[in-house]
Design an enzyme around this catalytic site. Structure first.
Site, PDB file in Angstrom:
ATOM      1  N   HIS A 112     -14.782 -40.748 -51.291  1.00  0.00           N
ATOM      2  CA  HIS A 112     -13.452 -40.526 -50.717  1.00  0.00           C
ATOM      3  C   HIS A 112     -13.621 -40.426 -49.199  1.00  0.00           C
ATOM      4  O   HIS A 112     -14.439 -39.627 -48.723  1.00  0.00           O
ATOM      5  CB  HIS A 112     -12.871 -39.185 -51.181  1.00  0.00           C
ATOM      6  CG  HIS A 112     -12.691 -39.037 -52.654  1.00  0.00           C
ATOM      7  ND1 HIS A 112     -11.450 -39.052 -53.265  1.00  0.00           N
ATOM      8  CD2 HIS A 112     -13.581 -38.831 -53.655  1.00  0.00           C
ATOM      9  CE1 HIS A 112     -11.589 -38.856 -54.571  1.00  0.00           C
ATOM     10  NE2 HIS A 112     -12.868 -38.718 -54.837  1.00  0.00           N
ATOM     11  N   HIS A 117     -17.931 -43.271 -56.471  1.00  0.00           N
ATOM     12  CA  HIS A 117     -17.002 -43.592 -55.383  1.00  0.00           C
ATOM     13  C   HIS A 117     -17.050 -42.527 -54.304  1.00  0.00           C
ATOM     14  O   HIS A 117     -17.319 -41.362 -54.583  1.00  0.00           O
ATOM     15  CB  HIS A 117     -15.565 -43.713 -55.918  1.00  0.00           C
ATOM     16  CG  HIS A 117     -15.097 -42.521 -56.690  1.00  0.00           C
ATOM     17  ND1 HIS A 117     -15.400 -42.325 -58.017  1.00  0.00           N
ATOM     18  CD2 HIS A 117     -14.363 -41.435 -56.316  1.00  0.00           C
ATOM     19  CE1 HIS A 117     -14.860 -41.176 -58.431  1.00  0.00           C
ATOM     20  NE2 HIS A 117     -14.239 -40.623 -57.408  1.00  0.00           N
TER      21      HIS A 117
HETATM   22  P1  5GP Z   1     -12.630 -38.160 -58.519  1.00  0.00           P
HETATM   23  O1  5GP Z   1     -11.965 -36.878 -58.905  1.00  0.00           O
HETATM   24  O2  5GP Z   1     -13.193 -38.878 -59.723  1.00  0.00           O
HETATM   25  O3  5GP Z   1     -13.622 -37.988 -57.410  1.00  0.00           O
HETATM   26  O4  5GP Z   1     -11.474 -39.042 -57.883  1.00  0.00           O
HETATM   27  C1  5GP Z   1     -10.875 -40.112 -58.500  1.00  0.00           C
HETATM   28  C2  5GP Z   1      -9.799 -40.602 -57.558  1.00  0.00           C
HETATM   29  O5  5GP Z   1      -9.331 -41.851 -58.014  1.00  0.00           O
HETATM   30  C3  5GP Z   1      -8.595 -39.676 -57.465  1.00  0.00           C
HETATM   31  O6  5GP Z   1      -8.402 -39.291 -56.106  1.00  0.00           O
HETATM   32  C4  5GP Z   1      -7.449 -40.531 -57.994  1.00  0.00           C
HETATM   33  O7  5GP Z   1      -6.228 -40.302 -57.332  1.00  0.00           O
HETATM   34  C5  5GP Z   1      -7.957 -41.945 -57.795  1.00  0.00           C
HETATM   35  N1  5GP Z   1      -7.465 -42.910 -58.753  1.00  0.00           N
HETATM   36  C6  5GP Z   1      -7.435 -42.776 -60.112  1.00  0.00           C
HETATM   37  N2  5GP Z   1      -6.921 -43.869 -60.685  1.00  0.00           N
HETATM   38  C7  5GP Z   1      -6.617 -44.728 -59.675  1.00  0.00           C
HETATM   39  C8  5GP Z   1      -6.050 -46.034 -59.648  1.00  0.00           C
HETATM   40  O8  5GP Z   1      -5.716 -46.637 -60.667  1.00  0.00           O
HETATM   41  N3  5GP Z   1      -5.884 -46.607 -58.423  1.00  0.00           N
HETATM   42  C9  5GP Z   1      -6.246 -45.992 -57.272  1.00  0.00           C
HETATM   43  N4  5GP Z   1      -6.039 -46.640 -56.140  1.00  0.00           N
HETATM   44  N5  5GP Z   1      -6.788 -44.750 -57.255  1.00  0.00           N
HETATM   45  C10 5GP Z   1      -6.963 -44.130 -58.443  1.00  0.00           C
END
Ligand code: 5GP
Ligand code: ZN
Length: 108
Positions: A96, A94
């Site tokens: 951001h 993903h």
């Molecule tokens: P990572 O640290 O893996 O790059 O970021 C994962 C992101 O996914 C985090 O910013 C977190 O807030 C978001 N996230 C985790 N679970 C959910 C969810 O159930 N729904 C949404 N909309 N975002 C999520």
């Protein structure tokens, strides 16, 4: 696709999430814990874990989606966390897209 993956569930619309943008290959939605006034996640609908698994069509679609969701922003930060050292929490690739505040450099 992974049955337990939260982003796969969002992509399959099994979780109620406001969709910001969607096409055949990608979906974009608001991060549940925003780190900026606008914090959007852009993901492939297909469960992929590694950037090396992105084929050309998907790569075009992902960057097009990023372009669409960021089109009215004055500036934005694009982040992709991969692996433990980067603090990746969700193992579904993903991006951001964060905007609406002054960003610092280097990121923490
Ligand atoms: P990572 O640290 O893996 O790059 O970021 C994962 C992101 O996914 C985090 O910013 C977190 O807030 C978001 N996230 C985790 N679970 C959910 C969810 O159930 N729904 C949404 N909309 N975002 C999520
Ligand atoms: Zn997934």
């Amino acid at each position: 696709m992974s049955s337990s993956c939260i982003f796969c569930k969002i992509a399959r619309k099994e979780i109620d999430t406001a969709v910001i943008y969607e096409d055949e290959l990608t979906i974009a939605f608001a991060d549940i814990a925003p780190q900026a006034p606008t914090h959007i996640l852009v993901i492939p609908k297909k469960h992929l874990e590694h950037i090396k698994d992105i084929k050309k069509d998907l790569s075009n679609a992902l960057f097009s989606a990023i372009n669409v969701v960021s089109q009215n922003m004055d500036g934005y930060r694009l982040v992709m966390n991969f692996g433990k050292d980067a603090g990746q929490a969700v193992p579904h690739l993903h991006f951001h897209v964060m905007s609406g505040r002054k960003m610092n450099w280097p990121p923490g």
